[in-house]
Design an enzyme around this catalytic site. Structure first.
Site, PDB file in Angstrom:
ATOM      1  N   GLY A  22       0.108  42.488 -38.916  1.00 24.95           N
ATOM      2  CA  GLY A  22      -1.038  41.318 -39.055  1.00 24.95           C
ATOM      3  C   GLY A  22      -0.403  39.982 -38.288  1.00 24.95           C
ATOM      4  CG  MET A  26       0.059  32.508 -42.164  1.00 22.93           C
ATOM      5  SD  MET A  26       0.886  30.932 -42.272  1.00 22.93           S
ATOM      6  CE  MET A  26       1.930  30.876 -43.540  1.00 22.93           C
ATOM      7  CB  ALA A  84      -4.682  37.978 -50.259  1.00 20.95           C
ATOM      8  CG  ASN A 110      -1.762  32.448 -50.025  1.00 27.42           C
ATOM      9  OD1 ASN A 110      -0.536  32.222 -50.605  1.00 27.42           O
ATOM     10  ND2 ASN A 110      -2.485  31.861 -49.297  1.00 27.42           N
ATOM     11  CE  LYS A 184       1.956  29.242 -50.571  1.00 26.36           C
ATOM     12  NZ  LYS A 184       0.565  29.524 -50.193  1.00 26.36           N
ATOM     13  CG  HIS A 187       2.999  26.038 -53.194  1.00 24.50           C
ATOM     14  ND1 HIS A 187       1.867  26.115 -52.380  1.00 24.50           N
ATOM     15  CD2 HIS A 187       3.608  25.180 -52.539  1.00 24.50           C
ATOM     16  CE1 HIS A 187       1.988  25.284 -51.223  1.00 24.50           C
ATOM     17  NE2 HIS A 187       3.074  24.997 -51.273  1.00 24.50           N
ATOM     18  CG  ASN A 188      -1.599  27.963 -52.535  1.00 23.49           C
ATOM     19  OD1 ASN A 188      -0.419  27.620 -52.279  1.00 23.49           O
ATOM     20  ND2 ASN A 188      -2.505  28.606 -52.116  1.00 23.49           N
ATOM     21  CD  GLU A 191      -1.952  24.140 -50.286  1.00 17.42           C
ATOM     22  OE1 GLU A 191      -0.955  24.374 -50.196  1.00 17.42           O
ATOM     23  OE2 GLU A 191      -3.036  24.766 -50.191  1.00 17.42           O
TER      24      GLU A 191
HETATM   25  N1  LIG Z   1      -3.047  30.029 -42.764  1.00 17.00           N
HETATM   26  C1  LIG Z   1      -2.294  29.379 -43.895  1.00 17.00           C
HETATM   27  O1  LIG Z   1      -1.957  28.172 -43.823  1.00 17.00           O
HETATM   28  C2  LIG Z   1      -1.506  30.159 -44.802  1.00 17.00           C
HETATM   29  C3  LIG Z   1      -1.975  31.576 -45.052  1.00 17.00           C
HETATM   30  N2  LIG Z   1      -1.321  32.345 -46.027  1.00 17.00           N
HETATM   31  C4  LIG Z   1      -1.728  33.859 -46.408  1.00 17.00           C
HETATM   32  O2  LIG Z   1      -1.119  34.377 -45.212  1.00 17.00           O
HETATM   33  C5  LIG Z   1      -2.100  35.644 -44.887  1.00 17.00           C
HETATM   34  C6  LIG Z   1      -2.493  35.770 -43.598  1.00 17.00           C
HETATM   35  O3  LIG Z   1      -3.053  34.433 -43.266  1.00 17.00           O
HETATM   36  P1  LIG Z   1      -3.367  34.026 -41.919  1.00 17.00           P
HETATM   37  O4  LIG Z   1      -2.162  34.504 -40.919  1.00 17.00           O
HETATM   38  O5  LIG Z   1      -3.889  32.589 -41.944  1.00 17.00           O
HETATM   39  O6  LIG Z   1      -4.974  34.734 -41.589  1.00 17.00           O
HETATM   40  P2  LIG Z   1      -5.509  35.193 -40.278  1.00 17.00           P
HETATM   41  O7  LIG Z   1      -6.753  35.345 -40.605  1.00 17.00           O
HETATM   42  O8  LIG Z   1      -5.111  34.201 -39.361  1.00 17.00           O
HETATM   43  O9  LIG Z   1      -4.663  36.550 -39.578  1.00 17.00           O
HETATM   44  C7  LIG Z   1      -4.973  37.645 -40.252  1.00 17.00           C
HETATM   45  C8  LIG Z   1      -4.522  38.996 -39.272  1.00 17.00           C
HETATM   46  O10 LIG Z   1      -4.626  40.181 -39.947  1.00 17.00           O
HETATM   47  C9  LIG Z   1      -5.231  41.028 -39.027  1.00 17.00           C
HETATM   48  N3  LIG Z   1      -5.659  42.149 -39.915  1.00 17.00           N
HETATM   49  C10 LIG Z   1      -6.402  42.144 -40.847  1.00 17.00           C
HETATM   50  N4  LIG Z   1      -6.487  43.346 -41.502  1.00 17.00           N
HETATM   51  C11 LIG Z   1      -5.648  44.231 -40.916  1.00 17.00           C
HETATM   52  C12 LIG Z   1      -5.079  45.429 -41.076  1.00 17.00           C
HETATM   53  N5  LIG Z   1      -5.596  46.317 -42.179  1.00 17.00           N
HETATM   54  N6  LIG Z   1      -4.102  45.907 -40.391  1.00 17.00           N
HETATM   55  C13 LIG Z   1      -3.445  45.076 -39.524  1.00 17.00           C
HETATM   56  N7  LIG Z   1      -3.954  43.668 -39.270  1.00 17.00           N
HETATM   57  C14 LIG Z   1      -4.894  43.357 -39.798  1.00 17.00           C
HETATM   58  C15 LIG Z   1      -6.113  40.360 -38.519  1.00 17.00           C
HETATM   59  O11 LIG Z   1      -6.885  40.899 -37.229  1.00 17.00           O
HETATM   60  C16 LIG Z   1      -5.568  39.110 -38.160  1.00 17.00           C
HETATM   61  O12 LIG Z   1      -5.041  38.918 -36.815  1.00 17.00           O
HETATM   62  C17 LIG Z   1      -3.176  35.585 -46.104  1.00 17.00           C
HETATM   63  O13 LIG Z   1      -2.927  36.354 -47.143  1.00 17.00           O
HETATM   64  C18 LIG Z   1      -3.188  34.014 -46.353  1.00 17.00           C
HETATM   65  O14 LIG Z   1      -3.817  33.734 -47.354  1.00 17.00           O
HETATM   66  C19 LIG Z   1      -0.366  31.983 -46.769  1.00 17.00           C
HETATM   67  C20 LIG Z   1       0.062  30.628 -46.555  1.00 17.00           C
HETATM   68  C21 LIG Z   1      -0.345  29.758 -45.496  1.00 17.00           C
HETATM   69  O1  LIG Z   2      -1.804  29.099 -49.024  1.00 17.68           O
HETATM   70  C1  LIG Z   2      -2.057  28.171 -48.220  1.00 17.68           C
HETATM   71  C2  LIG Z   2      -1.649  26.778 -48.227  1.00 17.68           C
HETATM   72  O2  LIG Z   2      -0.439  26.904 -49.025  1.00 17.68           O
HETATM   73  C3  LIG Z   2      -3.260  28.705 -47.481  1.00 17.68           C
HETATM   74  O3  LIG Z   2      -3.556  27.615 -46.593  1.00 17.68           O
HETATM   75  C4  LIG Z   2      -4.460  28.799 -48.317  1.00 17.68           C
HETATM   76  O4  LIG Z   2      -5.629  29.312 -47.781  1.00 17.68           O
HETATM   77  C5  LIG Z   2      -4.856  27.555 -49.115  1.00 17.68           C
HETATM   78  O5  LIG Z   2      -5.573  27.871 -50.307  1.00 17.68           O
HETATM   79  P1  LIG Z   2      -7.083  27.737 -50.256  1.00 17.68           P
HETATM   80  O6  LIG Z   2      -7.818  28.506 -48.929  1.00 17.68           O
HETATM   81  O7  LIG Z   2      -7.972  28.200 -51.495  1.00 17.68           O
HETATM   82  O8  LIG Z   2      -7.500  26.125 -49.962  1.00 17.68           O
END
Ligand SMILES: NC(=O)C1=CN([C@@H]2O[C@H](COP(=O)(O)OP(=O)(O)OC[C@H]3O[C@@H](n4cnc5c(N)ncnc54)[C@H](O)[C@@H]3O)[C@@H](O)[C@H]2O)C=CC1
Ligand SMILES: O=C(CO)[C@H](O)[C@H](O)COP(=O)(O)O
EC number: 1.1.1.343
Length: 316
Positions: A22, A26, A84, A110, A184, A187-188, A191
């Site tokens: 992934g 992130m 997730a 998440n 976490k 935490h959200n 948030e």
């Molecule tokens: N964006 C944020 O600020 C935050 C995100 N998170 C959590 O982190 C996780 C990832 O979030 P992001 O990076 O923002 O999402 P994103 O959508 O930017 O990236 C997810 C990546 O996973 C890939 N993917 C999907 N299914 C897959 C699989 N089966 N095998 C391999 N790759 C796969 C997608 O192609 C994509 O590149 C989520 O659970 C999200 O809720 C946690 C904290 C903050």
């Molecule tokens: O974990 C996070 C920040 O701490 C992610 O940005 C998450 O997607 C935030 O929750 P929601 O999408 O429900 O606003």
């Protein structure tokens, strides 16, 4: 930026070899920060373009999850950053033939903590649930990481956590399996409530008795006030970039899963969390009305989610 890790016979001179699955907002940061700290990374994503981009910056590309697992030497260390839910189960299922209890799998997404407990029991690998906070800003600053699971695995991966977090203070083991994602989740919830509180204050200022410059208010509050914070800095940025009336930012707040789980847990534990519930209810209400004009507080929450998470802004 290309990162060149010193190697001995193709293996890093020091540091770990870690598979990152992934490579979105992130996962790419996880991979880049590991590489920058001298670890080696084998990278996979269902989107081949993201794999090619990570390879440009020094990761070893993998064509599939089995290919990633076969490229890693044992014991294997693998970090998931997929959305997730089902994608986590799908990735674990594909990894299953290649892992045993000496191998460690980290889920950095998440995920719901109860799913993490189940996955920790089901997988043959040793499982760490790693709640991650900081969003795309973590590329520069590093993340805050809340980790659950066996102590030996947390200690084994500490050099990698040091690299991806803000440093040694930016991560800690919360307790047994599930506790990282549990912390976490809450935490959200906090948030959501903080965004709601800022939103309500700015809504009152926007509709109140003075003609105020909200960017200037936020800027003043961010300098020494009791309520200064990163979210408030992002509010200041939002007013600077969108205008004091938030321009065409819609009254539509997406997301909501972690806040929903927080409220469900609070009901189960009989702990009153009216602020977190109210913030969640406001999100649901924003989707029910959907006229795109609506409440200033919800429009600010919509814009703040872009600020901290690069979540798409709903516009009118
Ligand atoms: N964006 C944020 O600020 C935050 C995100 N998170 C959590 O982190 C996780 C990832 O979030 P992001 O990076 O923002 O999402 P994103 O959508 O930017 O990236 C997810 C990546 O996973 C890939 N993917 C999907 N299914 C897959 C699989 N089966 N095998 C391999 N790759 C796969 C997608 O192609 C994509 O590149 C989520 O659970 C999200 O809720 C946690 C904290 C903050
Ligand atoms: O974990 C996070 C920040 O701490 C992610 O940005 C998450 O997607 C935030 O929750 P929601 O999408 O429900 O606003």
């Amino acid at each position: 930026m290309r990162i060149t890790t010193p190697t001995i016979g193709g293996r890093p001179e020091w540091g770990m070899e870690i598979g990152v699955i992934g490579l979105g907002r992130m996962g790419r940061i996880v991979a880049d920060r590991l590489l920058a700290d001298g670890h080696s990374v084998v990278a996979y994503d269902v989107d081949p373009e993201t794999v090619a981009a990570a390879a440009e910056d020094g990761a070893t590309p993998a064509e599939s999850i089995p290919d990633l697992a076969e490229q890693l030497s044992s014991p294997k260390r693998i970090w998931l950053n997929v959305p997730a839910g089902d994608p986590v189960d799908a990735a674990l299922e594909e990894l299953e033939p290649y892992v045993d209890s000496d191998d460690i799998v980290v889920d950095g997404g998440n995920s719901n903590f109860e799913n993490s407990i189940r996955r920790g029991e089901e997988t043959d690998a040793t499982y760490l649930d790693c709640g991650t906070s900081g969003g795309p800003a973590g590329a520069e600053l590093g993340f805050s990481m809340m980790i659950g699971g066996p102590e030996w695995a947390y200690e084994e991966l500490t050099p990698a956590f040091d690299a991806v977090a803000t440093g040694p203070e930016g991560h800690d083991r919360m307790g047994p399996s599930g506790s990282g994602h549990y912390v976490k989740m809450i935490h959200n919830g906090v948030e959501y409530a903080l965004m709601q509180a800022y939103g309500e204050g700015f809504e009152l200022l926007a509709n109140g008795r003075y003609d105020l410059d909200l960017e200037a208010v936020a800027h003043t509050w961010n300098n020494g006030s009791v309520i200064r914070s990163w979210l408030l800095e992002l509010a200041e940025e939002a007013f600077r970039e969108e205008g004091n009336d938030l321009g065409d930012v819609a009254d539509y707040v997406a997301g909501g899963s972690t806040g929903t789980w927080t409220v469900q847990e609070a009901l189960e534990q009989e702990v009153p969390v009216p602020l977190i519930y109210q913030a969640l209810a406001e999100r649901f209400a924003s989707r029910a009305t959907g006229d795109g004009k609506g409440r200033f507080s919800r429009r600010l929450a919509n814009r703040l989610r872009y600020g901290f998470g690069r979540h798409e802004i709903a516009r009118k």
